[in-house]
Design a protein around this motif. Structure first.
Motif, PDB file in Angstrom:
ATOM      1  N   LEU A  79       0.798  -1.226   0.000  1.00 52.45           N
ATOM      2  CA  LEU A  79       0.000   0.000   0.000  1.00 52.45           C
ATOM      3  C   LEU A  79       0.827   1.271   0.000  1.00 52.45           C
ATOM      4  N   ASP A  80       2.041   1.206   0.507  1.00 48.04           N
ATOM      5  CA  ASP A  80       2.890   2.398   0.625  1.00 48.04           C
ATOM      6  C   ASP A  80       4.242   2.141  -0.031  1.00 48.04           C
ATOM      7  N   LYS A  81       4.386   2.563  -1.272  1.00 48.85           N
ATOM      8  CA  LYS A  81       5.611   2.303  -2.044  1.00 48.85           C
ATOM      9  C   LYS A  81       6.831   3.050  -1.498  1.00 48.85           C
ATOM     10  N   THR A  82       6.625   3.991  -0.560  1.00 46.63           N
ATOM     11  CA  THR A  82       7.767   4.716   0.001  1.00 46.63           C
ATOM     12  C   THR A  82       8.463   3.939   1.118  1.00 46.63           C
ATOM     13  N   LEU A  83       7.838   2.868   1.616  1.00 47.31           N
ATOM     14  CA  LEU A  83       8.474   2.061   2.661  1.00 47.31           C
ATOM     15  C   LEU A  83       9.674   1.323   2.074  1.00 47.31           C
ATOM     16  N   PRO A  84      10.686   1.055   2.890  1.00 47.35           N
ATOM     17  CA  PRO A  84      11.885   0.384   2.376  1.00 47.35           C
ATOM     18  C   PRO A  84      11.610  -1.046   1.929  1.00 47.35           C
ATOM     19  N   SER A  85      12.357  -1.461   0.909  1.00 52.08           N
ATOM     20  CA  SER A  85      12.275  -2.830   0.399  1.00 52.08           C
ATOM     21  C   SER A  85      13.471  -3.627   0.882  1.00 52.08           C
ATOM     22  N   ASN A  86      13.395  -4.931   0.737  1.00 51.82           N
ATOM     23  CA  ASN A  86      14.531  -5.822   0.950  1.00 51.82           C
ATOM     24  C   ASN A  86      15.077  -5.792   2.374  1.00 51.82           C
ATOM     25  N   GLU A  87      14.233  -5.536   3.355  1.00 51.06           N
ATOM     26  CA  GLU A  87      14.701  -5.493   4.740  1.00 51.06           C
ATOM     27  C   GLU A  87      15.108  -6.864   5.277  1.00 51.06           C
ATOM     28  N   LEU A  88      14.675  -7.936   4.635  1.00 51.61           N
ATOM     29  CA  LEU A  88      15.067  -9.277   5.073  1.00 51.61           C
ATOM     30  C   LEU A  88      16.467  -9.638   4.582  1.00 51.61           C
ATOM     31  N   MET A  89      17.004  -8.837   3.684  1.00 49.43           N
ATOM     32  CA  MET A  89      18.327  -9.121   3.112  1.00 49.43           C
ATOM     33  C   MET A  89      19.333  -8.132   3.700  1.00 49.43           C
ATOM     34  N   ALA A  90      20.020  -8.562   4.748  1.00 45.97           N
ATOM     35  CA  ALA A  90      20.937  -7.674   5.474  1.00 45.97           C
ATOM     36  C   ALA A  90      22.044  -7.119   4.582  1.00 45.97           C
ATOM     37  N   ASN A  91      22.474  -7.883   3.593  1.00 47.90           N
ATOM     38  CA  ASN A  91      23.565  -7.446   2.721  1.00 47.90           C
ATOM     39  C   ASN A  91      23.097  -6.651   1.513  1.00 47.90           C
ATOM     40  N   TRP A  92      21.820  -6.350   1.415  1.00 50.75           N
ATOM     41  CA  TRP A  92      21.286  -5.650   0.257  1.00 50.75           C
ATOM     42  C   TRP A  92      22.022  -4.340  -0.041  1.00 50.75           C
ATOM     43  N   PRO A  93      22.287  -3.469   0.953  1.00 50.61           N
ATOM     44  CA  PRO A  93      22.942  -2.200   0.632  1.00 50.61           C
ATOM     45  C   PRO A  93      24.329  -2.357  -0.006  1.00 50.61           C
ATOM     46  N   THR A  94      25.000  -3.473   0.257  1.00 55.65           N
ATOM     47  CA  THR A  94      26.347  -3.652  -0.289  1.00 55.65           C
ATOM     48  C   THR A  94      26.375  -4.581  -1.495  1.00 55.65           C
ATOM     49  N   SER A  95      25.211  -4.989  -1.980  1.00 55.55           N
ATOM     50  CA  SER A  95      25.184  -5.973  -3.067  1.00 55.55           C
ATOM     51  C   SER A  95      25.211  -5.360  -4.467  1.00 55.55           C
ATOM     52  N   GLU A  96      25.024  -4.056  -4.559  1.00 57.92           N
ATOM     53  CA  GLU A  96      24.983  -3.436  -5.879  1.00 57.92           C
ATOM     54  C   GLU A  96      26.294  -3.680  -6.638  1.00 57.92           C
TER      55      GLU A  96
END
Length: 101
Positions: A79-96
């Motif tokens: 319902l709210d596209k502004t909420l953060p995604s991928n919170e279950l993936m701890a390494n997401w911020p460093t995976s780019e």
């Protein structure tokens, strides 16, 4: 194809979602995806998908501790596209930029 939010209070057995599970009285919110195929003007088939783990967490039958599962949070994200995604993936911020395989 349609994506929708399905909300209910588990106040009775729901054969298609929670077969054999006695009512818990808990409120549940879960995104559903429906894939519908029409042939001419007639319904040919319908497939409905949802995250069963999220439903089990919300009715108290699955402990999410240590598991990659969420509860009603995924409904709020729908319902709210502004909420953060991928919170279950701890390494997401460093995976780019990393290779996929």
């Amino acid at each position: 194809m349609d994506e929708m939010l399905f909300c209910f209070t588990h106040d009775r057995e729901i054969d298609w979602m929670l077969p054999g599970v006695p009512p818990t009285g808990r409120y549940v919110e879960v995104p559903l995806v429906a894939v519908v195929t029409m042939r001419g003007d007639k319904l040919y088939n319908e497939h409905i998908y949802w995250d069963q783990a999220s439903v089990l967490v919300q009715i108290g039958l699955l402990d999410p501790a240590g598991l990659p599962v969420s509860g009603a949070e995924q409904s709020r994200k729908l319902l709210d596209k502004t909420l953060p995604s991928n919170e279950l993936m701890a390494n997401w911020p460093t995976s780019e930029g990393k290779p996929i395989a």
